[in-house]
Design a protein around this motif. Structure first.
Motif, PDB file in Angstrom:
ATOM      1  N   PRO A 102     -23.203  -3.483 -21.001  1.00 24.34           N
ATOM      2  CA  PRO A 102     -22.586  -3.415 -19.665  1.00 24.34           C
ATOM      3  C   PRO A 102     -22.354  -1.987 -19.181  1.00 24.34           C
ATOM      4  N   ASN A 103     -22.013  -1.095 -20.091  1.00 26.49           N
ATOM      5  CA  ASN A 103     -21.748   0.295 -19.708  1.00 26.49           C
ATOM      6  C   ASN A 103     -23.010   0.993 -19.198  1.00 26.49           C
ATOM      7  N   VAL A 104     -24.154   0.568 -19.706  1.00 29.03           N
ATOM      8  CA  VAL A 104     -25.426   1.121 -19.248  1.00 29.03           C
ATOM      9  C   VAL A 104     -25.897   0.371 -18.001  1.00 29.03           C
ATOM     10  N   TRP A 105     -25.669  -0.923 -17.995  1.00 33.71           N
ATOM     11  CA  TRP A 105     -26.129  -1.785 -16.908  1.00 33.71           C
ATOM     12  C   TRP A 105     -25.532  -1.381 -15.558  1.00 33.71           C
ATOM     13  N   VAL A 106     -24.253  -0.991 -15.542  1.00 36.64           N
ATOM     14  CA  VAL A 106     -23.592  -0.673 -14.269  1.00 36.64           C
ATOM     15  C   VAL A 106     -24.140   0.593 -13.613  1.00 36.64           C
ATOM     16  N   ILE A 107     -24.815   1.433 -14.379  1.00 38.29           N
ATOM     17  CA  ILE A 107     -25.298   2.708 -13.842  1.00 38.29           C
ATOM     18  C   ILE A 107     -26.254   2.499 -12.661  1.00 38.29           C
ATOM     19  N   GLN A 108     -27.065   1.430 -12.730  1.00 38.30           N
ATOM     20  CA  GLN A 108     -28.040   1.191 -11.658  1.00 38.30           C
ATOM     21  C   GLN A 108     -27.368   0.820 -10.340  1.00 38.30           C
ATOM     22  N   TYR A 109     -26.082   0.488 -10.380  1.00 37.56           N
ATOM     23  CA  TYR A 109     -25.348   0.139  -9.170  1.00 37.56           C
ATOM     24  C   TYR A 109     -24.302   1.202  -8.832  1.00 37.56           C
ATOM     25  N   ALA A 110     -24.628   2.432  -9.151  1.00 38.67           N
ATOM     26  CA  ALA A 110     -23.707   3.545  -8.886  1.00 38.67           C
ATOM     27  C   ALA A 110     -23.448   3.706  -7.391  1.00 38.67           C
ATOM     28  N   GLN A 126     -18.026  -0.899 -11.245  1.00 37.21           N
ATOM     29  CA  GLN A 126     -17.304  -0.468 -12.444  1.00 37.21           C
ATOM     30  C   GLN A 126     -16.834  -1.676 -13.233  1.00 37.21           C
ATOM     31  N   ILE A 127     -16.727  -1.497 -14.531  1.00 39.20           N
ATOM     32  CA  ILE A 127     -16.219  -2.571 -15.390  1.00 39.20           C
ATOM     33  C   ILE A 127     -14.702  -2.639 -15.262  1.00 39.20           C
ATOM     34  N   VAL A 128     -14.197  -3.832 -15.012  1.00 41.19           N
ATOM     35  CA  VAL A 128     -12.747  -4.044 -14.993  1.00 41.19           C
ATOM     36  C   VAL A 128     -12.285  -4.482 -16.376  1.00 41.19           C
TER      37      VAL A 128
END
Length: 248
Positions: A184-192, A197-199
């Motif tokens: 998840p920490n890598v996955w969210v980067i594409q939606y910068a 952000q992870i809650v």
């Protein structure tokens, strides 16, 4: 003595003022639907952060602006155009002869916003859609309408509320069933660009994660649709207030 057409126009403008002044409650799209539109412009999304909105000019000079995305004026706003501006618009549209143009024009630059301009007259309407390949007269009409859209003096009639979602939904949070094949920490980067952000993770071994994003960067419905199309997402929905409270 003033010409009859001038008197009629003055009456229409006066009625417009009375319409706005006498309406104690905020106006809605239902109120505006009772008026006769004369011209409308919809500016659609692009690959970047182009403002998405609909501008409508009505018979009596009332203008509405409905901001949908990437604009400082989200929701419904109205204003009454001055007589000179309204008459100039009518003249420009009549001289442009909208019915002489194609309904759509092919674009050469695909990442530009698509603009649709519609003219209403004598019970008929004509819409012209396109990007960079539109005729010069249509581009000029676009500039005139854009100038009105970007002008000051708009009054907000309906606020952004909960972005059109039910009150139990959290418009800027998504509950995502994420594949265990992705971090998840890598996955969210594409939606910068959407500030995703992870809650939190629902529980230590749960595949469900709560993510928060910026609804001013992308509307909630668009964001949900985008996430659902992601290859690593098994399912996604808006987080709900009652469910969120129950998981605390």
């Amino acid at each position: 003595m003033l010409p009859m057409k001038t008197i009629q126009l003055l009456i229409l403008v006066t009625l417009g003022f009375l319409f706005l002044a006498a309406t104690c409650r905020p106006l809605t799209t239902d109120d505006l639907n009772k008026l006769e539109p004369r011209m409308k412009m919809f500016k659609g999304p692009c690959f970047g952060s182009c403002p998405v909105y609909t501008l409508t000019i009505y018979e009596n000079g009332i203008a509405s602006y409905e901001g949908q995305r990437f604009t400082d004026r989200m929701g419904l706003h109205t204003k009454l155009l001055d007589r000179t501006t309204y008459q100039a618009l009518l003249k420009a549209f009549d001289e442009a002869d909208m019915w002489s143009f194609q309904n759509a024009y092919k674009a050469q630059i695909p990442d530009l916003a698509t603009v649709t301009i519609t003219y209403y007259k004598d019970g008929e309407s004509k819409a012209v859609k396109g990007k960079d390949g539109r005729p010069a007269k249509i581009v000029e009409l676009d500039k005139m309408l854009t100038q009105i859209a970007e002008s000051s003096g708009w009054e907000q009639q309906t606020d952004n509320g909960n972005y059109g979602l039910s009150e139990d939904m959290i418009a800027d949070e998504l509950l995502v069933n994420l594949s265990n094949q992705v971090d998840p920490n890598v996955w969210v980067i594409q939606y910068a660009k959407q500030d995703l952000q992870i809650v939190k993770r629902i529980s230590p071994n749960s595949p469900y994660w709560v993510f928060r994003f910026n609804p001013d960067r992308m509307s909630p419905n668009d964001m949900l649709a985008t996430i659902r199309r992601d290859a690593y997402v098994l399912s996604a929905e808006f987080n709900r207030r009652q469910a969120a409270q129950g998981r605390r």
